[in-house]
Design an enzyme around this catalytic site. Sequence first.
Site, PDB file in Angstrom:
ATOM      1  CG  HIS A 198      -1.956  -1.123   1.098  1.00 11.22           C
ATOM      2  ND1 HIS A 198      -1.737  -2.356   1.634  1.00 11.22           N
ATOM      3  CD2 HIS A 198      -3.168  -1.168   0.494  1.00 11.22           C
ATOM      4  CE1 HIS A 198      -2.788  -3.123   1.381  1.00 11.22           C
ATOM      5  NE2 HIS A 198      -3.670  -2.429   0.684  1.00 11.22           N
ATOM      6  CG  HIS A 243      -3.861  -5.627  -3.429  1.00 14.19           C
ATOM      7  ND1 HIS A 243      -3.518  -4.312  -3.683  1.00 14.19           N
ATOM      8  CD2 HIS A 243      -4.536  -5.610  -2.256  1.00 14.19           C
ATOM      9  CE1 HIS A 243      -3.961  -3.542  -2.711  1.00 14.19           C
ATOM     10  NE2 HIS A 243      -4.595  -4.306  -1.821  1.00 14.19           N
ATOM     11  CB  CYS A 281     -11.602  -4.002   4.905  1.00 10.64           C
ATOM     12  SG  CYS A 281     -13.112  -3.093   4.552  1.00 10.64           S
ATOM     13  CG  HIS A 313      -5.387  -7.496   1.933  1.00 16.34           C
ATOM     14  ND1 HIS A 313      -5.237  -6.633   3.000  1.00 16.34           N
ATOM     15  CD2 HIS A 313      -5.504  -6.727   0.824  1.00 16.34           C
ATOM     16  CE1 HIS A 313      -5.252  -5.386   2.544  1.00 16.34           C
ATOM     17  NE2 HIS A 313      -5.421  -5.414   1.237  1.00 16.34           N
ATOM     18  CD  GLU A 354      -9.958  -5.635  11.073  1.00 10.95           C
ATOM     19  OE1 GLU A 354     -10.840  -4.757  11.202  1.00 10.95           O
ATOM     20  OE2 GLU A 354      -9.393  -5.872   9.986  1.00 10.95           O
ATOM     21  CD  GLU A 370      -6.570   0.174   0.450  1.00 15.52           C
ATOM     22  OE1 GLU A 370      -6.255  -0.794  -0.278  1.00 15.52           O
ATOM     23  OE2 GLU A 370      -6.450   0.157   1.680  1.00 15.52           O
ATOM     24  CD  GLU A 380      -8.059  -3.219  -1.290  1.00 15.74           C
ATOM     25  OE1 GLU A 380      -7.157  -3.355  -0.452  1.00 15.74           O
ATOM     26  OE2 GLU A 380      -9.256  -3.016  -0.976  1.00 15.74           O
TER      27      GLU A 380
END
Length: 182
Positions: free
Chosen positions: A25, A32, A67, A69, A87, A114, A116
Site C-alpha cells: 500500500h 491486488h 476489511c 486480504h 479485529e 487502494e 483492489e
Amino acid sequence: MQTEHVILLNAQGVPTGTLEKYAAHTADTLLHLAFSSWLFNAKGQLLVTRRALSKKAWPGVWTNSVCGHPQLGESNEDAVIRRCRFELGVEITAPEPVYPDFRYRATDPNGIVENEVCPVFAARTTSALQINDDEVMDYQWCDLADVLHGIDATPWAFSPWMVMQATNREARKRLSAFTQLK
C-alpha cells in the site's frame, strides 16, 4: 499474527504473485485481492467501525465492519472469518456475498492508494465484541437505513469503498436482507 501478504492480480483479476501487505500500500499500489464485510447483530443492526489512527490508509475514518486480504490458499470467506476474529474478537455466521464483483481504486489524503478487486460479504454475529485497538478505535451498532442515509447525505464522512459499496443498488438490497431478524 504472522506477516500478512496481498495476492497481486493482473488486469483480468488473475493472481500473479504476492507482496508483503505493508509494502503493497503506497502511492503506486498494484492491483491486488481484498475483501470487505458488513457485520450485523441479532437486532439486525450494522457494525460501523472507525479505523485506528495507526492504520496506514485512511486512519481514523468510519467504515463498514471489517476489511482485509485473503492469504495465499485461503478462501475469501475464511479470510472474513479470520479478520472478524482478529479485529473484533467475534465468531460469525458463514459470510454471504452481497457484491461479489466490486473493484475500486481510491487515494487517501496521505497519498496512499487502494487498488483492489474486493468482493463484499455480509454476515451475522451474536458474540460480544472484543475490539483490537490496533485495528479499530471506535465502533457503533446502527440501523442500516440510518447509515445509508448518512452515506447519501455526507459521503465524505465514510471510507470511499464503503460509499461505493453502499451506493450499489443490488448490494443495498442484499444488505437490507440482513436487517431482518432470524
